[in-house]
Scaffold this motif. Structure first.
Motif, mmCIF file in Angstrom:
data_model
loop_
_atom_site.group_PDB
_atom_site.id
_atom_site.type_symbol
_atom_site.label_atom_id
_atom_site.label_comp_id
_atom_site.label_asym_id
_atom_site.label_seq_id
_atom_site.Cartn_x
_atom_site.Cartn_y
_atom_site.Cartn_z
ATOM 1 N N VAL A 32 0.852 -1.183 0.000
ATOM 2 C CA VAL A 32 0.000 0.000 0.000
ATOM 3 C C VAL A 32 0.886 1.232 0.000
ATOM 4 C CG1 VAL A 32 -1.968 -1.086 1.122
ATOM 5 C CG2 VAL A 32 -0.196 -0.059 2.529
ATOM 6 N N GLY A 33 0.450 2.259 -0.709
ATOM 7 C CA GLY A 33 1.233 3.485 -0.741
ATOM 8 C C GLY A 33 0.648 4.487 -1.710
ATOM 9 N N ILE A 34 1.275 5.652 -1.721
ATOM 10 C CA ILE A 34 0.861 6.739 -2.612
ATOM 11 C C ILE A 34 1.858 6.813 -3.760
ATOM 12 C CG2 ILE A 34 0.401 9.210 -2.802
ATOM 13 C CD1 ILE A 34 -0.036 9.170 0.293
ATOM 14 N N HIS A 35 1.406 6.475 -4.949
ATOM 15 C CA HIS A 35 2.249 6.530 -6.141
ATOM 16 C C HIS A 35 2.629 7.987 -6.416
ATOM 17 C CE1 HIS A 35 3.335 6.256 -10.407
ATOM 18 N NE2 HIS A 35 3.524 4.951 -10.186
ATOM 19 N N PRO A 36 3.826 8.249 -6.917
ATOM 20 C CA PRO A 36 4.237 9.637 -7.176
ATOM 21 C C PRO A 36 3.280 10.427 -8.060
ATOM 22 C CG PRO A 36 6.035 8.121 -7.686
ATOM 23 C CD PRO A 36 4.880 7.293 -7.261
ATOM 24 N N TRP A 37 2.640 9.781 -9.029
ATOM 25 C CA TRP A 37 1.719 10.503 -9.903
ATOM 26 C C TRP A 37 0.534 11.069 -9.130
ATOM 27 C CZ3 TRP A 37 1.272 6.913 -14.794
ATOM 28 C CH2 TRP A 37 2.505 6.910 -15.468
ATOM 29 N N GLU A 38 0.154 10.410 -8.034
ATOM 30 C CA GLU A 38 -0.970 10.904 -7.237
ATOM 31 C C GLU A 38 -0.664 12.249 -6.591
ATOM 32 O OE1 GLU A 38 -3.090 8.017 -4.780
ATOM 33 O OE2 GLU A 38 -1.942 6.464 -5.818
ATOM 34 N N THR A 39 0.591 12.566 -6.396
ATOM 35 C CA THR A 39 0.943 13.861 -5.799
ATOM 36 C C THR A 39 0.728 14.998 -6.784
ATOM 37 O OG1 THR A 39 3.295 13.769 -6.416
ATOM 38 C CG2 THR A 39 2.663 12.785 -4.295
ATOM 39 N N LEU A 40 0.611 14.673 -8.065
ATOM 40 C CA LEU A 40 0.372 15.690 -9.085
ATOM 41 C C LEU A 40 -1.109 16.055 -9.167
ATOM 42 C CD1 LEU A 40 2.571 14.175 -11.940
ATOM 43 C CD2 LEU A 40 3.230 15.944 -10.296
ATOM 44 N N LYS A 84 -2.415 18.847 -0.804
ATOM 45 C CA LYS A 84 -1.560 18.458 0.309
ATOM 46 C C LYS A 84 -2.360 17.894 1.485
ATOM 47 C CE LYS A 84 2.444 20.133 2.809
ATOM 48 N NZ LYS A 84 3.445 21.186 2.900
ATOM 49 N N ALA A 85 -3.490 18.508 1.822
ATOM 50 C CA ALA A 85 -4.305 18.043 2.954
ATOM 51 C C ALA A 85 -4.812 16.623 2.715
ATOM 52 C CB ALA A 85 -5.467 18.996 3.199
ATOM 53 N N LEU A 86 -5.265 16.345 1.499
ATOM 54 C CA LEU A 86 -5.756 15.007 1.181
ATOM 55 C C LEU A 86 -4.624 13.986 1.241
ATOM 56 C CD1 LEU A 86 -8.037 13.125 0.329
ATOM 57 C CD2 LEU A 86 -7.600 13.791 -2.034
ATOM 58 N N LEU A 87 -3.455 14.352 0.752
ATOM 59 C CA LEU A 87 -2.319 13.439 0.787
ATOM 60 C C LEU A 87 -1.899 13.142 2.227
ATOM 61 C CD1 LEU A 87 -0.317 14.819 -2.234
ATOM 62 C CD2 LEU A 87 -1.370 12.564 -2.071
ATOM 63 N N THR A 129 10.391 18.235 -13.417
ATOM 64 C CA THR A 129 11.087 18.276 -12.135
ATOM 65 C C THR A 129 10.273 17.543 -11.077
ATOM 66 O OG1 THR A 129 10.048 20.352 -11.487
ATOM 67 C CG2 THR A 129 12.157 20.514 -12.642
ATOM 68 N N VAL A 130 10.948 17.151 -10.016
ATOM 69 C CA VAL A 130 10.291 16.535 -8.868
ATOM 70 C C VAL A 130 9.773 17.664 -7.986
ATOM 71 C CG1 VAL A 130 10.675 15.171 -6.783
ATOM 72 C CG2 VAL A 130 11.725 14.461 -8.953
ATOM 73 N N SER A 131 8.475 17.680 -7.720
ATOM 74 C CA SER A 131 7.893 18.743 -6.901
ATOM 75 C C SER A 131 8.262 18.531 -5.426
ATOM 76 C CB SER A 131 6.374 18.769 -7.056
ATOM 77 O OG SER A 131 5.797 17.672 -6.374
ATOM 78 N N PRO A 132 8.278 19.609 -4.670
ATOM 79 C CA PRO A 132 8.519 19.468 -3.224
ATOM 80 C C PRO A 132 7.482 18.552 -2.558
ATOM 81 C CG PRO A 132 8.768 21.763 -3.881
ATOM 82 C CD PRO A 132 8.219 21.015 -5.072
ATOM 83 N N LEU A 133 6.226 18.611 -3.007
ATOM 84 C CA LEU A 133 5.191 17.756 -2.431
ATOM 85 C C LEU A 133 5.460 16.284 -2.741
ATOM 86 C CD1 LEU A 133 2.573 17.446 -0.853
ATOM 87 C CD2 LEU A 133 1.322 17.880 -2.991
ATOM 88 N N MET A 134 5.878 15.976 -3.964
ATOM 89 C CA MET A 134 6.193 14.596 -4.335
ATOM 90 C C MET A 134 7.322 14.074 -3.450
ATOM 91 S SD MET A 134 7.418 12.961 -7.997
ATOM 92 C CE MET A 134 5.987 13.525 -8.905
#
Length: 114
Positions: free
Chosen positions: A11-19, A23-26, A57-62
């Protein structure tokens, strides 16, 4: 002793989901992930990581979400499936940073790529 990942759920949050999520939902999802790991000793963490396929680029949130999940995997001593499209150097650097600071004895990783 070897540990096999056969039959283990991840289980986890795939990097694409951060796009696509705020932030609150993540952070709410991270809390759910923590609860799931605490309740089920058979769960691993993944597929987590960094990705530059959809964005240049890799976002700070990712990066933040990846690091928080990595901390959870280390805290609960769970295997990790890593995703690192076009940024494996950053993935390895981050894993080494947390492995050295958080956990003695190392951690188990499966590097996913296609």
């Amino acid at each position: 002793m070897r540990e096999f990942l056969i039959g283990r759920d991840f289980v986890g949050i795939h990097p694409w989901e951060t796009l696509e999520k705020d932030k609150a939902l993540l952070h709410s999802t991270l809390n759910t992930l923590r609860s799931s790991l605490a309740a089920n000793a058979a769960l691993g963490v993944g597929e987590i990581g960094l990705d530059r396929l959809k964005e240049k680029t890799v976002s700070p949130l990712m990066r933040e979400v990846f690091e928080e999940q990595l901390k959870l995997a280390l805290e609960f001593n769970r295997p990790v499936v890593l995703h690192g499209a076009k940024c494996w150097g950053q993935i390895v650097g981050t894993v080494l940073k947390y492995e050295c600071k958080v956990m003695s004895g190392g951690c188990r990783f499966l590097f996913h790529g296609f």
